[in-house]
Design a protein around this motif. Sequence first.
Motif, PDB file in Angstrom:
ATOM      1  N   LEU A 210      -5.385  10.370 -18.412  1.00  0.00           N
ATOM      2  CA  LEU A 210      -5.234   9.091 -17.712  1.00  0.00           C
ATOM      3  C   LEU A 210      -6.528   8.292 -17.740  1.00  0.00           C
ATOM      4  N   GLY A 211      -7.664   9.007 -17.831  1.00  0.00           N
ATOM      5  CA  GLY A 211      -8.952   8.338 -17.826  1.00  0.00           C
ATOM      6  C   GLY A 211      -9.306   7.640 -19.118  1.00  0.00           C
ATOM      7  N   GLU A 212      -8.485   7.803 -20.138  1.00  0.00           N
ATOM      8  CA  GLU A 212      -8.770   7.172 -21.426  1.00  0.00           C
ATOM      9  C   GLU A 212      -8.446   5.673 -21.417  1.00  0.00           C
ATOM     10  N   ASP A 213      -7.634   5.253 -20.466  1.00  0.00           N
ATOM     11  CA  ASP A 213      -7.270   3.835 -20.343  1.00  0.00           C
ATOM     12  C   ASP A 213      -7.884   3.306 -19.060  1.00  0.00           C
ATOM     13  N   ASN A 214      -8.884   2.448 -19.157  1.00  0.00           N
ATOM     14  CA  ASN A 214      -9.606   1.977 -17.978  1.00  0.00           C
ATOM     15  C   ASN A 214      -8.717   1.210 -17.014  1.00  0.00           C
ATOM     16  N   THR A 215      -7.832   0.377 -17.527  1.00  0.00           N
ATOM     17  CA  THR A 215      -6.955  -0.395 -16.656  1.00  0.00           C
ATOM     18  C   THR A 215      -6.023   0.515 -15.876  1.00  0.00           C
ATOM     19  N   ARG A 216      -5.408   1.455 -16.578  1.00  0.00           N
ATOM     20  CA  ARG A 216      -4.501   2.396 -15.917  1.00  0.00           C
ATOM     21  C   ARG A 216      -5.252   3.251 -14.898  1.00  0.00           C
ATOM     22  N   LEU A 217      -6.468   3.624 -15.251  1.00  0.00           N
ATOM     23  CA  LEU A 217      -7.287   4.438 -14.353  1.00  0.00           C
ATOM     24  C   LEU A 217      -7.628   3.677 -13.075  1.00  0.00           C
ATOM     25  N   MET A 218      -8.001   2.418 -13.190  1.00  0.00           N
ATOM     26  CA  MET A 218      -8.347   1.621 -12.024  1.00  0.00           C
ATOM     27  C   MET A 218      -7.130   1.397 -11.118  1.00  0.00           C
ATOM     28  N   LEU A 219      -5.954   1.200 -11.712  1.00  0.00           N
ATOM     29  CA  LEU A 219      -4.739   1.035 -10.919  1.00  0.00           C
ATOM     30  C   LEU A 219      -4.411   2.306 -10.143  1.00  0.00           C
ATOM     31  N   LEU A 220      -4.569   3.448 -10.806  1.00  0.00           N
ATOM     32  CA  LEU A 220      -4.316   4.721 -10.146  1.00  0.00           C
ATOM     33  C   LEU A 220      -5.320   4.954  -9.023  1.00  0.00           C
ATOM     34  N   LEU A 221      -6.570   4.608  -9.266  1.00  0.00           N
ATOM     35  CA  LEU A 221      -7.593   4.743  -8.237  1.00  0.00           C
ATOM     36  C   LEU A 221      -7.253   3.871  -7.040  1.00  0.00           C
ATOM     37  N   TYR A 222      -6.738   2.676  -7.289  1.00  0.00           N
ATOM     38  CA  TYR A 222      -6.368   1.793  -6.192  1.00  0.00           C
ATOM     39  C   TYR A 222      -5.240   2.400  -5.358  1.00  0.00           C
ATOM     40  N   VAL A 223      -4.277   3.009  -6.022  1.00  0.00           N
ATOM     41  CA  VAL A 223      -3.177   3.664  -5.296  1.00  0.00           C
ATOM     42  C   VAL A 223      -3.725   4.769  -4.400  1.00  0.00           C
ATOM     43  N   ILE A 224      -4.669   5.542  -4.920  1.00  0.00           N
ATOM     44  CA  ILE A 224      -5.282   6.610  -4.123  1.00  0.00           C
ATOM     45  C   ILE A 224      -5.989   6.029  -2.904  1.00  0.00           C
ATOM     46  N   LEU A 225      -6.700   4.932  -3.089  1.00  0.00           N
ATOM     47  CA  LEU A 225      -7.419   4.306  -1.982  1.00  0.00           C
ATOM     48  C   LEU A 225      -6.449   3.788  -0.914  1.00  0.00           C
ATOM     49  N   VAL A 226      -5.323   3.235  -1.328  1.00  0.00           N
ATOM     50  CA  VAL A 226      -4.318   2.757  -0.367  1.00  0.00           C
ATOM     51  C   VAL A 226      -3.750   3.931   0.429  1.00  0.00           C
ATOM     52  N   VAL A 227      -3.452   5.011  -0.267  1.00  0.00           N
ATOM     53  CA  VAL A 227      -2.917   6.206   0.406  1.00  0.00           C
ATOM     54  C   VAL A 227      -3.938   6.756   1.399  1.00  0.00           C
ATOM     55  N   MET A 228      -5.211   6.785   1.007  1.00  0.00           N
ATOM     56  CA  MET A 228      -6.254   7.286   1.903  1.00  0.00           C
ATOM     57  C   MET A 228      -6.436   6.351   3.100  1.00  0.00           C
ATOM     58  N   ALA A 229      -6.323   5.040   2.871  1.00  0.00           N
ATOM     59  CA  ALA A 229      -6.429   4.088   3.983  1.00  0.00           C
ATOM     60  C   ALA A 229      -5.342   4.367   5.014  1.00  0.00           C
TER      61      ALA A 229
END
Length: 408
Positions: free
Chosen positions: A145-164
Motif C-alpha cells: 500500500l505504501g508504494e502509492d503515495n496518494t493511496r497511502l495518505m488516504l489510508l492514513l487519514y482514515v486511521i486518523l479519523v478512527v483514532m479521533a
Amino acid sequence: MFDLAVIGSWAEFALRWLHVITAIAWIGSSFYFIALDLGLRKAPHLPKGATGEEWQVHGGGFYHIQKYMVAPPQMPEHLTWFKWESYWTWMSGFALLAVMYYLGAEFYLIDPEVMDLAVWQAIAISAGSLVFGWLAYDAICKSRLGEDNTRLMLLLYVILVVMAWGYAQVFSGRAALLHLGAFTATIMSANVFLVIIPNQKIVVADLVAGRAPDARYGKIAKQRSTHNNYLTLPVIFLMLSNHYPLAFASEWNWVIASLVFLMGVTIRHYFNSMHARTGQPTWTWAVTVVIFIVIMWLSTAPMRAGDEDVASLPPSMARYTEVAEFDAAYSIVLGRCSMCHAAEPVWPGLHWAPKGVVLETEAQVARAGRAIYLQSGMSHAMPPRKAVAMPEEERAQLRAWYRAATGS
C-alpha cells in the motif's frame, strides 16, 4: 518555601517553553527544506549527481545550494545533521504529557461521563496508543500500500479519523484532541528517528566505504519527510486546542479534529505549489475557509458537562470534600467563580465556561482543587480583579482548604 503544587506548575511551564522552542526549530527547518527542495532548478553546469540548485539571499549575503538526489561522489568534509530538533520536540512533549495528563490524570485525562477509568488504565491506553500508531503507520508504509503515495495518505487519514473517534470515546474532550496531536507527532518524530536519519546514515557509511549508495534509501526518507510536512499544521492546531473549549468540549470534537487534517492539506498544498513554481492555487484558501466555518458550526453543539456526584470521585479527589475547610471554600467558589464557570454562564458576553471548567457542584470544585489553589489562592489570576473582587481572607481560606486536603 515552595509546595509541590507550585513546583509542579513551574515544571509544566518550563517543559511547555522547551517544547515550543524545540518545535519552532523543527518546524522551521522542516518547512525550509521542503520549500528548498520544491524550488530547486536544473542547470547545465551542475556537478555529476546533482539534480538541482537554488540561489537565495538572506541576512546580507547570498547562498548557493545544490542538491544531490542520492549522494555526492565523496563524503564532504563538513556535514550538518538536522535531527535533534525533532528528538527534543517529542521528548519535551511527552514529558509535558506525563506531567500534566498522567500526574493530573483525574483532572485532565479522565472524564467519568465519557469512560470511568482507573488512572493506570488511562495512562496505559494513552502510552499504548502512541506505540500502536507508529507500528501501524510504519507497517502500512512498508507494505504494498505504501508504494502509492496518494493511496497511502488516504489510508492514513482514515486511521486518523478512527483514532479521533476512539480517543473521544475514552478520554476527556481536552485530552482526546491533545492525544490525537501526540499520536500524529509521535509518527512524525519516529519518522525522523527510525527512518530518515538511519537511511541517511546508511548512505554516509557507503560514501565513507567507497561504495555507491542505494537510491531507495533517499526515496523512502523523502516519502516520510513529505508526510511530516502535511501533518505539521494539524498537530499545531491540536496542541493549541486544549486552550479552547469550543474545539474540545463539543460533542463533535472528533469530527472537528478530523476536519483539521484536511485544512492542513489544503494550506500546505498552496505553499508547496508556490514553492515548486507550479502556480498559486488560491482555491485552497476558499476550501480552508469553508472547512473552518463548518468547524465553527460543529463547535456550537452542546458542551460536554456532566453533573458528577461526589460519591463517584476517586479517593484522591474525594478528600477535597471531606476536610472541614471545604464548606467555606465551596461557598467562596460559588460566590466568586460560578457566574462564569457554569454550564450556562450568567456573566454578560460569556456563552461557555472559560477553558471549559465548570465549578457548580461539589464534585466539580473538588476536581479543580489544585487549579483553584494556584489560580485564586497562590496568585490573583482568578477571578479577574476588575470583574470580581476576592478579599485576601477568602484567598487564605482557599489555601487552607487545599493544604488541609493534600496535607501540604
